[in-house]
Write a protein that holds these residues in place. Structure first.
Motif, PDB file in Angstrom:
ATOM      1  N   ALA A   9       2.596   1.619  -3.546  1.00 28.79           N
ATOM      2  CA  ALA A   9       1.606   1.956  -4.571  1.00 28.79           C
ATOM      3  C   ALA A   9       1.168   3.413  -4.443  1.00 28.79           C
ATOM      4  O   ALA A   9       1.023   4.117  -5.448  1.00 28.79           O
ATOM      5  N   ASN A  41       0.830  -1.219   0.000  1.00 32.08           N
ATOM      6  CA  ASN A  41       0.000   0.000   0.000  1.00 32.08           C
ATOM      7  C   ASN A  41       0.860   1.264   0.000  1.00 32.08           C
ATOM      8  O   ASN A  41       0.559   2.225  -0.718  1.00 32.08           O
ATOM      9  N   GLU A 101       0.651   0.571 -10.022  1.00 28.36           N
ATOM     10  CA  GLU A 101      -0.268  -0.541  -9.756  1.00 28.36           C
ATOM     11  C   GLU A 101       0.398  -1.563  -8.827  1.00 28.36           C
ATOM     12  O   GLU A 101       1.588  -1.840  -8.948  1.00 28.36           O
ATOM     13  N   LYS A 102      -0.402  -2.138  -7.949  1.00 24.22           N
ATOM     14  CA  LYS A 102       0.140  -3.094  -6.979  1.00 24.22           C
ATOM     15  C   LYS A 102       0.718  -4.346  -7.653  1.00 24.22           C
ATOM     16  O   LYS A 102       1.642  -4.953  -7.121  1.00 24.22           O
ATOM     17  N   ILE A 139       4.535  -4.363  -8.223  1.00 26.15           N
ATOM     18  CA  ILE A 139       5.391  -4.277  -7.035  1.00 26.15           C
ATOM     19  C   ILE A 139       5.685  -5.694  -6.557  1.00 26.15           C
ATOM     20  O   ILE A 139       4.763  -6.483  -6.325  1.00 26.15           O
TER      21      ILE A 139
END
Length: 120
Positions: A103, A100, A109-110, A113
């Motif tokens: 991002a 979180n 965008e997660k 990652i």
């Protein structure tokens, strides 16, 4: 005022050299200062971007993360991907906090990652 103009015309070359020398010294301090900040912030890696250093610092402040290493892959249109290796990655709640935070911080965008546990 006339004395000042006379002095300037007589010593124009010396004054120009002095100004250029001063500018060179200031530039050297600015460049050296930014490199030393990067070196001290990242330990021993001068190749880190300012964003990577900031992200490493903020992640290490999150409860449970511990030491963190960050690599950001940037392209023409922004961040393409992020890799985080940290001590607390084994904990699912810590991983969620990291995901979180990254991002949000990088507007990425997660699914771009990746988070991995650090070798002990």
């Amino acid at each position: 005022m006339k004395k000042l103009l006379d002095y300037y015309t007589r010593h124009k070359k010396i004054l120009l050299i002095a100004v250029l020398l001063a500018a060179f010294i200031i530039l050297a301090f600015v460049l050296y200062g930014s490199k030393s900040k990067m070196t001290s912030a990242s330990g021993n890696d001068v190749d880190r971007s300012v964003t990577e250093i900031k992200l490493m610092r903020i992640l290490s402040e999150i409860d449970g993360v511990g030491q963190a290493e960050v690599m950001i892959n940037e392209g023409e249109n922004g961040v393409n991907g992020v890799i985080i290796v940290c001590e607390g990655a084994y904990n699912i709640m810590t991983r969620s906090d990291i995901l979180n935070a990254v991002a949000t911080a990088l507007n990425v965008e997660k699914n771009n990652i990746a988070i991995y546990a650090m070798n002990k």
